[in-house]
Design a protein around this motif. Structure first.
Motif, PDB file in Angstrom:
ATOM      1  N   PRO A  29       0.708  -1.075  -0.011  1.00 16.44           N
ATOM      2  CA  PRO A  29       0.001  -0.087   0.033  1.00 16.44           C
ATOM      3  C   PRO A  29       0.761   1.424  -0.081  1.00 16.44           C
ATOM      4  O   PRO A  29       0.477   2.244  -0.704  1.00 16.44           O
ATOM      5  CB  PRO A  29      -0.821   0.031   1.406  1.00 16.44           C
ATOM      6  N   VAL A  30       1.893   1.085   0.551  1.00 16.52           N
ATOM      7  CA  VAL A  30       2.956   2.427   0.943  1.00 16.52           C
ATOM      8  C   VAL A  30       3.342   2.829  -0.673  1.00 16.52           C
ATOM      9  O   VAL A  30       3.471   3.902  -1.129  1.00 16.52           O
ATOM     10  CB  VAL A  30       3.616   2.326   1.757  1.00 16.52           C
ATOM     11  N   VAL A  31       3.817   1.675  -1.095  1.00 15.10           N
ATOM     12  CA  VAL A  31       4.492   1.721  -2.561  1.00 15.10           C
ATOM     13  C   VAL A  31       3.584   2.424  -3.607  1.00 15.10           C
ATOM     14  O   VAL A  31       3.818   3.094  -4.483  1.00 15.10           O
ATOM     15  CB  VAL A  31       5.153   0.371  -3.101  1.00 15.10           C
ATOM     16  N   ILE A  32       2.391   1.772  -3.570  1.00 17.61           N
ATOM     17  CA  ILE A  32       1.267   2.021  -4.626  1.00 17.61           C
ATOM     18  C   ILE A  32       0.812   3.556  -4.342  1.00 17.61           C
ATOM     19  O   ILE A  32       0.550   4.229  -5.412  1.00 17.61           O
ATOM     20  CB  ILE A  32       0.071   1.077  -4.802  1.00 17.61           C
ATOM     21  N   LYS A  33       0.971   4.006  -3.255  1.00 19.43           N
ATOM     22  CA  LYS A  33       0.732   5.449  -2.771  1.00 19.43           C
ATOM     23  C   LYS A  33       1.671   6.574  -3.446  1.00 19.43           C
ATOM     24  O   LYS A  33       1.386   7.415  -4.013  1.00 19.43           O
ATOM     25  CB  LYS A  33       0.432   5.709  -1.537  1.00 19.43           C
ATOM     26  N   ASP A  34       2.795   5.976  -3.292  1.00 22.71           N
ATOM     27  CA  ASP A  34       3.866   6.839  -3.924  1.00 22.71           C
ATOM     28  C   ASP A  34       3.962   6.650  -5.494  1.00 22.71           C
ATOM     29  O   ASP A  34       4.187   7.877  -5.932  1.00 22.71           O
ATOM     30  CB  ASP A  34       5.341   5.859  -3.592  1.00 22.71           C
ATOM     31  N   ILE A  35       3.592   5.456  -5.987  1.00 23.75           N
ATOM     32  CA  ILE A  35       3.542   5.621  -7.557  1.00 23.75           C
ATOM     33  C   ILE A  35       2.313   6.579  -7.936  1.00 23.75           C
ATOM     34  O   ILE A  35       2.494   7.295  -8.869  1.00 23.75           O
ATOM     35  CB  ILE A  35       3.257   4.312  -8.014  1.00 23.75           C
ATOM     36  N   ASN A  85      -4.223  -5.217  -9.725  1.00 23.22           N
ATOM     37  CA  ASN A  85      -3.411  -4.358  -9.619  1.00 23.22           C
ATOM     38  C   ASN A  85      -3.937  -2.965 -10.069  1.00 23.22           C
ATOM     39  O   ASN A  85      -3.705  -1.796  -9.658  1.00 23.22           O
ATOM     40  CB  ASN A  85      -2.120  -4.579 -10.295  1.00 23.22           C
ATOM     41  N   SER A  86      -4.690  -3.057 -11.122  1.00 21.26           N
ATOM     42  CA  SER A  86      -4.988  -1.871 -11.864  1.00 21.26           C
ATOM     43  C   SER A  86      -6.296  -1.286 -10.747  1.00 21.26           C
ATOM     44  O   SER A  86      -6.317   0.144 -10.962  1.00 21.26           O
ATOM     45  CB  SER A  86      -5.912  -2.138 -13.179  1.00 21.26           C
ATOM     46  N   LEU A  87      -6.954  -1.920 -10.178  1.00 14.46           N
ATOM     47  CA  LEU A  87      -7.847  -1.662  -9.447  1.00 14.46           C
ATOM     48  C   LEU A  87      -7.364  -0.823  -8.247  1.00 14.46           C
ATOM     49  O   LEU A  87      -7.771   0.244  -7.693  1.00 14.46           O
ATOM     50  CB  LEU A  87      -8.759  -2.549  -8.923  1.00 14.46           C
ATOM     51  N   ALA A  88      -6.215  -1.457  -7.700  1.00 17.56           N
ATOM     52  CA  ALA A  88      -5.524  -0.876  -6.511  1.00 17.56           C
ATOM     53  C   ALA A  88      -5.033   0.445  -6.915  1.00 17.56           C
ATOM     54  O   ALA A  88      -4.984   1.561  -6.171  1.00 17.56           O
ATOM     55  CB  ALA A  88      -4.469  -1.862  -6.241  1.00 17.56           C
ATOM     56  N   LEU A  89      -4.389   0.349  -8.097  1.00 15.11           N
ATOM     57  CA  LEU A  89      -3.758   1.774  -8.731  1.00 15.11           C
ATOM     58  C   LEU A  89      -5.028   2.895  -8.682  1.00 15.11           C
ATOM     59  O   LEU A  89      -4.719   4.149  -8.357  1.00 15.11           O
ATOM     60  CB  LEU A  89      -2.890   1.683  -9.920  1.00 15.11           C
ATOM     61  N   GLN A  90      -6.166   2.310  -9.408  1.00 13.31           N
ATOM     62  CA  GLN A  90      -7.106   3.287  -9.584  1.00 13.31           C
ATOM     63  C   GLN A  90      -7.552   3.884  -8.231  1.00 13.31           C
ATOM     64  O   GLN A  90      -7.804   5.214  -8.190  1.00 13.31           O
ATOM     65  CB  GLN A  90      -8.236   2.517 -10.042  1.00 13.31           C
ATOM     66  N   ASP A  91      -7.822   3.002  -7.000  1.00 10.41           N
ATOM     67  CA  ASP A  91      -8.110   3.670  -6.072  1.00 10.41           C
ATOM     68  C   ASP A  91      -7.307   4.632  -5.434  1.00 10.41           C
ATOM     69  O   ASP A  91      -7.561   5.690  -4.987  1.00 10.41           O
ATOM     70  CB  ASP A  91      -7.999   2.324  -5.066  1.00 10.41           C
ATOM     71  N   SER A  92      -5.685   4.190  -5.540  1.00  8.36           N
ATOM     72  CA  SER A  92      -4.817   5.163  -4.920  1.00  8.36           C
ATOM     73  C   SER A  92      -5.098   6.730  -6.032  1.00  8.36           C
ATOM     74  O   SER A  92      -4.848   7.782  -5.285  1.00  8.36           O
ATOM     75  CB  SER A  92      -3.549   4.721  -5.132  1.00  8.36           C
ATOM     76  N   LEU A  93      -5.235   6.577  -7.029  1.00 13.28           N
ATOM     77  CA  LEU A  93      -5.300   7.898  -7.736  1.00 13.28           C
ATOM     78  C   LEU A  93      -6.489   8.566  -7.354  1.00 13.28           C
ATOM     79  O   LEU A  93      -6.692   9.996  -7.504  1.00 13.28           O
ATOM     80  CB  LEU A  93      -5.366   7.500  -9.357  1.00 13.28           C
ATOM     81  N   GLU A  94      -7.722   7.812  -7.315  1.00 12.04           N
ATOM     82  CA  GLU A  94      -8.918   8.368  -7.102  1.00 12.04           C
ATOM     83  C   GLU A  94      -8.607   9.323  -5.542  1.00 12.04           C
ATOM     84  O   GLU A  94      -9.146  10.421  -5.491  1.00 12.04           O
ATOM     85  CB  GLU A  94     -10.100   7.597  -7.000  1.00 12.04           C
ATOM     86  N   GLN A  95      -7.882   8.648  -4.867  1.00 15.17           N
ATOM     87  CA  GLN A  95      -7.887   9.230  -3.381  1.00 15.17           C
ATOM     88  C   GLN A  95      -7.050  10.500  -3.412  1.00 15.17           C
ATOM     89  O   GLN A  95      -7.197  11.390  -2.659  1.00 15.17           O
ATOM     90  CB  GLN A  95      -7.137   8.257  -2.511  1.00 15.17           C
ATOM     91  N   LEU A  96      -6.254  10.757  -4.539  1.00 18.30           N
ATOM     92  CA  LEU A  96      -5.470  11.884  -4.779  1.00 18.30           C
ATOM     93  C   LEU A  96      -6.281  13.001  -5.565  1.00 18.30           C
ATOM     94  O   LEU A  96      -5.952  13.799  -6.229  1.00 18.30           O
ATOM     95  CB  LEU A  96      -4.215  11.597  -5.478  1.00 18.30           C
ATOM     96  N   GLY A  97      -7.465  12.269  -6.062  1.00 14.75           N
ATOM     97  CA  GLY A  97      -8.417  13.595  -6.791  1.00 14.75           C
ATOM     98  C   GLY A  97      -8.214  13.410  -8.211  1.00 14.75           C
ATOM     99  O   GLY A  97      -9.081  14.037  -8.736  1.00 14.75           O
TER     100      GLY A  97
END
Ligand code: UDP
Length: 240
Positions: A29-35, A85-97
């Motif tokens: 989760p930390v790495v995906i947030k960073d990406i 993986n794509s859903l996890a990245l989508q979630d992180s990007l959406e959290q950043l707006g």
């Protein structure tokens, strides 16, 4: 002068391992947030971004088939791994707006939109980040080939390939061979002839035939996606 993007539209290819970080497996989760935050700052330069994430942090078809599984089944498992993986990245990007759409090559309407080329382009034009999941939807291919094919279809200017813990293409593995030399520039023919393990041969020849440039750089170095998008020369550039 304010920084801006060198490119109008790009494909960013991340291997599944990039999401695992030092764990080597699964989604960190930390790495995906960073990406996601690296993607976010790059997209703010005004570039249209499509992302392809691999699945190697969860499953690779070849591993299954080497263990005696049916290759097709093993590869479909790999494609499904890319969806997670794509859903996890989508979630992180959406959290950043960032408005983000996942488009899958295997239909799963409850989870994501099906891949439709024109729809993908429309999303990009509207400033949404597009994530292409489930590879090209066929066994025996890789997400590198997916990156090449989708880049051609959406007329991307370049494929940016973020690697884990290596900052470009070398003549040999720099971790095991101290005489390894880093290349700043290469052609696809040189890459194929020297059998440099950057992307598989199917993906390389597709990029060569369709004249799609590739930039290989380290994703672990903070800010590199933005640097690549703004046109800084980092890593290795491969052209026809
Ligand atoms: N895969 C496939 N067809 C595709 C894309 C991927 O069969 O079009 C399967 C294949 O089994 C592969 C796995 O999905 O091993 C994960 O993709 P890849 O190995 O490209 O991921 P990466 O190495 O980039 O993490």
């Amino acid at each position: 002068m304010a920084e801006s993007s060198k490119f109008k539209r790009i494909v960013l290819k991340l291997s599944g391992e990039a999401l695992a970080g030092d764990d080597g497996f699964g989604i960190n989760p930390v790495v995906i947030k960073d990406i996601a935050s690296q993607v976010s700052e790059a997209q703010k330069l005004g570039v249209e971004m499509a992302i392809i994430v691999g699945g190697g942090n969860i499953w690779r078809g070849k591993i299954g088939s080497d263990l005696g599984m049916d290759r097709g089944t093993a590869d479909y498992m790999g494609m499904l791994a890319t969806v997670m993986n794509s859903l996890a990245l989508q979630d992180s990007l959406e959290q950043l707006g960032h408005e983000t759409r996942v488009l899958t090559s295997i239909e799963m309407k409850q989870v994501a939109e099906p891949y439709i080329r024109r729809r993908a382009i429309r999303h990009l034009e509207k400033g949404r980040v597009v994530i292409f999941a489930a590879g090209i939807g066929n066994p025996y291919f890789s997400t590198d080939t997916t990156a090449a094919l989708r880049a051609a279809e959406i007329e991307a200017d370049v494929i940016l390939m973020g690697k884990n813990n290596v900052d470009g293409v070398y003549s040999a593995d720099p971790k095991t061979d101290s005489s390894a030399v880093k290349y700043d520039e290469l052609t696809y023919i040189e890459m194929l002839q020297e059998n440099l393990q950057v992307m598989d041969a199917t993906a390389s020849s597709f990029c060569m035939d369709n004249d799609i440039p590739l930039m290989v750089f380290s994703i672990t170095e903070e800010g590199n996606i933005k640097r690549a998008v703004s046109g800084e020369t980092i890593g290795t550039t491969i052209t026809k």
